[in-house]
Design an enzyme around this catalytic site. Sequence first.
Site, PDB file in Angstrom:
ATOM      1  N   ARG A  84      60.473  28.235  57.380  1.00 41.28           N
ATOM      2  CA  ARG A  84      59.475  27.170  57.614  1.00 41.28           C
ATOM      3  C   ARG A  84      58.394  27.590  58.606  1.00 41.28           C
ATOM      4  NH1 ARG A  84      64.188  24.153  57.625  1.00 41.28           N
ATOM      5  NH2 ARG A  84      64.536  23.174  55.597  1.00 41.28           N
ATOM      6  N   LYS A 102      43.453  31.120  56.821  1.00 40.52           N
ATOM      7  CA  LYS A 102      43.679  30.835  55.399  1.00 40.52           C
ATOM      8  C   LYS A 102      44.552  31.939  54.820  1.00 40.52           C
ATOM      9  CE  LYS A 102      39.564  28.418  53.769  1.00 40.52           C
ATOM     10  NZ  LYS A 102      38.488  28.504  52.754  1.00 40.52           N
ATOM     11  N   GLU A 145      29.742  40.750  54.041  1.00 40.43           N
ATOM     12  CA  GLU A 145      30.180  39.556  54.796  1.00 40.43           C
ATOM     13  C   GLU A 145      29.568  39.565  56.203  1.00 40.43           C
ATOM     14  OE1 GLU A 145      31.874  37.199  53.250  1.00 40.43           O
ATOM     15  OE2 GLU A 145      33.036  38.177  51.653  1.00 40.43           O
ATOM     16  N   LYS A 176      32.384  33.368  62.789  1.00 43.41           N
ATOM     17  CA  LYS A 176      33.437  32.729  61.999  1.00 43.41           C
ATOM     18  C   LYS A 176      34.319  31.862  62.896  1.00 43.41           C
ATOM     19  CE  LYS A 176      36.780  32.909  58.398  1.00 43.41           C
ATOM     20  NZ  LYS A 176      37.441  33.603  57.302  1.00 43.41           N
ATOM     21  N   HIS A 205      28.751  32.836  47.617  1.00 44.52           N
ATOM     22  CA  HIS A 205      30.056  32.880  46.949  1.00 44.52           C
ATOM     23  C   HIS A 205      30.124  32.073  45.654  1.00 44.52           C
ATOM     24  CE1 HIS A 205      31.276  34.914  50.572  1.00 44.52           C
ATOM     25  NE2 HIS A 205      32.515  35.056  50.142  1.00 44.52           N
ATOM     26  N   HIS A 225      31.288  34.405  42.957  1.00 44.79           N
ATOM     27  CA  HIS A 225      32.564  34.254  42.245  1.00 44.79           C
ATOM     28  C   HIS A 225      32.371  34.266  40.737  1.00 44.79           C
ATOM     29  CE1 HIS A 225      34.792  32.355  45.899  1.00 44.79           C
ATOM     30  NE2 HIS A 225      34.969  33.673  45.847  1.00 44.79           N
ATOM     31  N   HIS A 283      34.528  42.302  45.629  1.00 40.89           N
ATOM     32  CA  HIS A 283      34.173  40.974  46.144  1.00 40.89           C
ATOM     33  C   HIS A 283      32.879  40.996  46.975  1.00 40.89           C
ATOM     34  CE1 HIS A 283      34.579  36.981  47.834  1.00 40.89           C
ATOM     35  NE2 HIS A 283      34.444  37.507  49.034  1.00 40.89           N
TER      36      HIS A 283
HETATM   37  N1  NAD Z   1      41.919  34.443  53.889  1.00 44.33           N
HETATM   38  C1  NAD Z   1      40.616  34.504  53.897  1.00 44.33           C
HETATM   39  O1  NAD Z   1      39.938  33.751  54.619  1.00 44.33           O
HETATM   40  C2  NAD Z   1      39.940  35.497  53.010  1.00 44.33           C
HETATM   41  C3  NAD Z   1      38.563  35.722  53.147  1.00 44.33           C
HETATM   42  C4  NAD Z   1      37.982  36.696  52.351  1.00 44.33           C
HETATM   43  C5  NAD Z   1      38.742  37.431  51.466  1.00 44.33           C
HETATM   44  N2  NAD Z   1      40.079  37.191  51.350  1.00 44.33           N
HETATM   45  C6  NAD Z   1      40.920  37.980  50.435  1.00 44.33           C
HETATM   46  O2  NAD Z   1      40.870  39.325  50.857  1.00 44.33           O
HETATM   47  C7  NAD Z   1      41.169  40.156  49.747  1.00 44.33           C
HETATM   48  C8  NAD Z   1      40.239  41.333  49.741  1.00 44.33           C
HETATM   49  O3  NAD Z   1      40.400  42.052  50.940  1.00 44.33           O
HETATM   50  P1  NAD Z   1      39.989  43.599  51.071  1.00 44.33           P
HETATM   51  O4  NAD Z   1      38.638  43.783  50.531  1.00 44.33           O
HETATM   52  O5  NAD Z   1      40.293  44.007  52.439  1.00 44.33           O
HETATM   53  O6  NAD Z   1      40.960  44.276  49.986  1.00 44.33           O
HETATM   54  P2  NAD Z   1      42.304  45.151  50.075  1.00 44.33           P
HETATM   55  O7  NAD Z   1      43.241  44.580  51.038  1.00 44.33           O
HETATM   56  O8  NAD Z   1      42.768  45.303  48.679  1.00 44.33           O
HETATM   57  O9  NAD Z   1      41.771  46.545  50.617  1.00 44.33           O
HETATM   58  C9  NAD Z   1      40.850  47.291  49.841  1.00 44.33           C
HETATM   59  C10 NAD Z   1      41.357  48.701  49.569  1.00 44.33           C
HETATM   60  O10 NAD Z   1      41.294  49.468  50.762  1.00 44.33           O
HETATM   61  C11 NAD Z   1      42.567  50.057  51.054  1.00 44.33           C
HETATM   62  N3  NAD Z   1      42.621  50.161  52.499  1.00 44.33           N
HETATM   63  C12 NAD Z   1      42.751  49.163  53.398  1.00 44.33           C
HETATM   64  N4  NAD Z   1      42.590  49.613  54.643  1.00 44.33           N
HETATM   65  C13 NAD Z   1      42.369  50.944  54.546  1.00 44.33           C
HETATM   66  C14 NAD Z   1      42.108  51.961  55.482  1.00 44.33           C
HETATM   67  N5  NAD Z   1      41.961  51.691  56.786  1.00 44.33           N
HETATM   68  N6  NAD Z   1      41.953  53.221  55.029  1.00 44.33           N
HETATM   69  C15 NAD Z   1      42.015  53.496  53.702  1.00 44.33           C
HETATM   70  N7  NAD Z   1      42.225  52.569  52.760  1.00 44.33           N
HETATM   71  C16 NAD Z   1      42.402  51.301  53.183  1.00 44.33           C
HETATM   72  C17 NAD Z   1      43.561  49.161  50.404  1.00 44.33           C
HETATM   73  O11 NAD Z   1      44.757  49.823  50.145  1.00 44.33           O
HETATM   74  C18 NAD Z   1      42.814  48.772  49.136  1.00 44.33           C
HETATM   75  O12 NAD Z   1      42.924  49.784  48.184  1.00 44.33           O
HETATM   76  C19 NAD Z   1      41.062  39.277  48.507  1.00 44.33           C
HETATM   77  O13 NAD Z   1      42.338  39.028  48.006  1.00 44.33           O
HETATM   78  C20 NAD Z   1      40.428  38.001  49.030  1.00 44.33           C
HETATM   79  O14 NAD Z   1      40.854  36.859  48.303  1.00 44.33           O
HETATM   80  C21 NAD Z   1      40.686  36.243  52.114  1.00 44.33           C
HETATM   81 ZN    ZN Z   2      33.888  36.539  50.803  1.00 42.87          ZN
END
Ligand code: NAD
Ligand code: ZN
Length: 381
Positions: free
Chosen positions: A129, A151, A193, A239, A260, A264, A278
């Site tokens: 929980r 989030k 971003e 943020k 977005h 999207h 993204h």
């Molecule tokens: N919670 C929120 O508020 C919020 C906001 C924006 C996006 N998101 C989510 O975030 C996700 C996208 O995040 P992302 O772009 O970081 O993607 P990701 O976590 O898939 O990372 C992108 C790629 O980089 C690699 N990677 C990560 N760190 C690395 C490093 N230091 N060195 C080498 N490779 C590395 C990962 O293995 C992956 O292949 C989506 O699922 C999206 O929905 C969430």
């Molecule tokens: Zn975004």
Amino acid sequence: MTAPLRADLVTVRVELDARSYDIVIGQGLIASLGKRIGTLRPGAKAAIVTDENVARHHLSAAEEALAHAGVASNRVIVPVGESSKSFRVFEQVCEAIIAARIERGDLIVALGGGVIGDLAGFVASAVRRGVDYVQVPTTLLAQVDSSVGGKTAINSAYGKNLIGAFHQPILVLADTAALDTLPAREFRAGYAEVAKYALLGDAAFFSWLEANWRDVFGGGSASKSFAREHAIAVSCRAKAAIVARDERETGDRALLNLGHTFGHALEAACGFSERLLHGEAVAAGMALAFAFSARQGLMPAAEADRATRHLAAVGLPTRLKDIPGGLPPVEQLMDLIAQDKKVKRGTPTFILARGVGAAFIATDVDSAEVRAFLSEKLAEQ
Ligand SMILES: NC(=O)c1ccc[n+]([C@@H]2O[C@H](COP(=O)([O-])OP(=O)(O)OC[C@H]3O[C@@H](n4cnc5c(N)ncnc54)[C@H](O)[C@@H]3O)[C@@H](O)[C@H]2O)c1
Ligand SMILES: [Zn+2]
């Protein structure tokens, strides 16, 4: 905007009463992970959740930092990519965390990009929980966006991020040196971003980015400039301020969706594939939002061009023809916009702008005008 930072270590506080926490930004911070956890939760055990790429580059440093401070740890490594935000992987990680005897009072460390942050954060919200967790974001996108604000989510067959929870971390540790191993395309996508915070509410930061973006991109651990740390700190501050005002997105937090709604739809049109990351979709979406705002008479065309020019200068896509593989017809794009989860009673919410740094939430946008605008943009192909 405040003057550019000279310090190599910056702390941004997210003010949420009892759930307040620090975002610490600086080079080489992973080495301090154990000490910081030991201070926040003396005697706690930790389970590190990470993906295969990040494990290769940064897991041993994180484990050593924990061991050095006497924090016992386990590791849970999941496959790379969005497909790990699934029920199946969620279940596997929950079971692994329970098997590692992580109890209330212990914590989960999310070491990775947004995928790991969203997955491990959701696991932390659910196991027993709710247990505490620490975000150690390793992508630029995660450092300026997904690790901040609480989030968490996995994906449903019906769409992205539809199953999740608000669960704030107790600490965000953004080690800017971890970005040295990030592929250039991922860094650039994350930069969209950063530009978003400037475009939505901070014209002075936008001018600063126009002048200093090369140092942000080049500012790895070998750099003498703190431009990268500055850009990340200003983004996190923006943020954090919005999240503090509107933790659960009933109002202002929607501003963070600048670019977005269009973005999207473009991501979905590309099947959420490698064709369009993204951040790339958000860049194209912001260029569309600014061009549409200018078309609506909200700002001069030259102002929208300025926004677009900067995004294009760093190498982000800003025109529909920049998106490889072609796009579906306008009706299909309009359907995808209508399916966006930000749609309230059939009317999509658009974030429009009266200029650089002056975005606002528009709930009365006429679909026919969006359709006409997108048709024109598609014809520019
Ligand atoms: N919670 C929120 O508020 C919020 C906001 C924006 C996006 N998101 C989510 O975030 C996700 C996208 O995040 P992302 O772009 O970081 O993607 P990701 O976590 O898939 O990372 C992108 C790629 O980089 C690699 N990677 C990560 N760190 C690395 C490093 N230091 N060195 C080498 N490779 C590395 C990962 O293995 C992956 O292949 C989506 O699922 C999206 O929905 C969430
Ligand atoms: Zn975004």
